[in-house]
Design an enzyme around this catalytic site. Structure first.
Site, PDB file in Angstrom:
ATOM      1  N   HIS A 180       0.796  -1.240   0.000  1.00 47.52           N
ATOM      2  CA  HIS A 180       0.000   0.000   0.000  1.00 47.52           C
ATOM      3  C   HIS A 180       0.824   1.283   0.000  1.00 47.52           C
ATOM      4  CE1 HIS A 180      -3.770  -2.148   0.428  1.00 47.52           C
ATOM      5  NE2 HIS A 180      -3.249  -2.868   1.411  1.00 47.52           N
ATOM      6  N   ARG A 224     -10.336  -4.877   9.553  1.00 51.02           N
ATOM      7  CA  ARG A 224      -9.587  -4.792   8.310  1.00 51.02           C
ATOM      8  C   ARG A 224      -8.086  -4.892   8.570  1.00 51.02           C
ATOM      9  NH1 ARG A 224      -9.492  -6.296   3.409  1.00 51.02           N
ATOM     10  NH2 ARG A 224      -7.762  -7.278   4.450  1.00 51.02           N
ATOM     11  N   CYS A 228      -5.362  -7.807   7.604  1.00 53.88           N
ATOM     12  CA  CYS A 228      -4.120  -7.491   6.886  1.00 53.88           C
ATOM     13  C   CYS A 228      -2.918  -8.103   7.601  1.00 53.88           C
ATOM     14  CB  CYS A 228      -3.941  -5.978   6.773  1.00 53.88           C
ATOM     15  SG  CYS A 228      -4.956  -5.198   5.503  1.00 53.88           S
TER      16      CYS A 228
END
Length: 267
Positions: A180, A224, A228
Site C-alpha cells: 500500500h 480490516r 491485513c
C-alpha cells in the site's frame, strides 16, 4: 439482503472477474458494487446499532446515550470523521472502538472482557461492536475527515502509526507499505490502494466500515487491519490495542479532507 441476492451478486462478481481478466476487471467490480449499492445490507447493522446505542444494558442498566465520542455526551454527528483523537478524561488517543469499550465499561458497568467478548461477528455469534460502529459512523456521512495532530499524544500516535506502516517483519518480510505505498498495484483482481497518496487514502479510508459480501458481515477498520496482519503472517494484534489505534491515526490523517461515505459495500 436476501440470501438469493447475495448468491447472485457473488456469481456476478465471478463472471465479471473471468470475463474481464484483460485489465478492465476493476471497472466491472465497480459496476457490481453499484448494482448492490441501493440495497446495502449495512443498513441493517446501522438499525441494530441505533437500538444498542439507546438500549439500557449492563450492571448499571443505562444506555450509551451519554457516551462522549469527542463532540460532547451523546453527540454523534461529526464524531467519526474526527477519530482517532486525544481524550482528556483518559489522557490517551482513542479510535471509535476503543472509546466504545471505555463507555461500555464506565457507563454501563461491563468489564473489559465482557465489552470485547465478540469484537468481530460471525454466523451465530453476532457482535455488538460492529453495529454500533456502523450506526455511529453513518451519522458522519457526507462530512469531511478532519484529524487533529495538535496534541503531543496525537502527533506521537501518528508517528508510531507511520513506523508501523513501514515496519517489515514476519515470515514473508512484509509491511503494510509492501502492498500500500505504490501506485497502480494489484493482487489477483484486487486493486491495492496507495495509502501514502492523498487521493487513494481518501478513497479507501472514507469507505470503512463496510459490509463485506464475502463474509456477510459489516467489518470495522480494526477488523480490516487485523486481517491485513494475518495476510502478512504477523501475530494477531490485540483487539483495540494502542498500536492499532496508532496505525488507524496514520491512515486517517493521510485521508484528511476526504468526504466520508460509509458504511460502504465491499467484495
Amino acid at each position: 439482503m436476501k440470501p438469493k441476492l447475495v448468491i447472485t451478486a457473488l456469481l456476478l462478481l465471478n463472471a465479471f472477474s473471468y470475463a474481464h481478466a484483460d485489465g478492465s476487471s476493476s471497472d466491472e467490480i465497480a459496476k457490481y458494487r453499484q448494482i448492490l449499492s441501493e440495497g446495502n445490507p449495512a443498513e441493517l447493522w446501522e438499525m441494530r446499532g441505533e437500538e444498542l446505542w439507546k438500549k439500557k444494558a449492563g450492571p448499571k442498566n443505562v444506555s450509551l446515550e451519554q457516551c462522549d465520542l469527542g463532540k460532547g455526551p451523546g453527540i454523534l454527528k461529526g464524531a467519526y470523521v474526527e477519530l482517532p483523537k486525544y481524550f482528556m478524561d483518559v489522557n490517551k488517543v482513542m479510535d471509535l472502538e476503543q472509546r466504545l469499550i471505555y463507555c461500555r465499561t464506565t457507563l454501563q458497568g461491563l468489564t473489559v472482557k465482557q465489552a470485547t467478548a465478540v469484537p468481530f461477528g460471525s454466523v451465530g455469534h453476532p457482535s455488538d461492536i460492529e453495529p454500533l460502529v456502523a450506526y455511529i459512523a453513518a451519522e458522519s456521512r457526507g462530512m469531511a475527515i478532519k484529524i487533529s495532530t495538535k496534541h503531543p499524544l496525537e502527533k506521537e500516535a501518528y508517528e508510531v502509526g507511520k513506523r508501523l506502516f513501514y515496519y517489515r517483519a514476519g515470515s514473508h518480510d512484509f509491511a503494510c507499505a509492501t502492498c500500500h505505498s505504490q501506485d497502480n498495484k494489484r493482487i489477483r483482481l484486487q486493486d491495492l490502494s496507495n495509502l501514502v497518496n492523498k487521493s487513494d487514502a481518501q478513497k479507501t479510508y472514507t469507505t470503512w466500515p463496510a459490509y463485506r459480501v464475502s463474509q456477510g458481515e459489516v467489518r470495522t477498520m480494526q477488523h480490516r487491519l487485523s486481517d491485513c496482519m494475518r495476510q502478512q503472517r504477523f501475530p494477531e494484534p490485540k483487539y483495540a490495542s494502542e498500536s492499532m489505534t496508532s496505525l488507524i491515526m496514520f491512515m486517517a490523517k493521510n485521508a484528511d479532507g476526504g468526504i466520508y461515505d460509509a458504511p460502504a459495500l465491499k467484495r
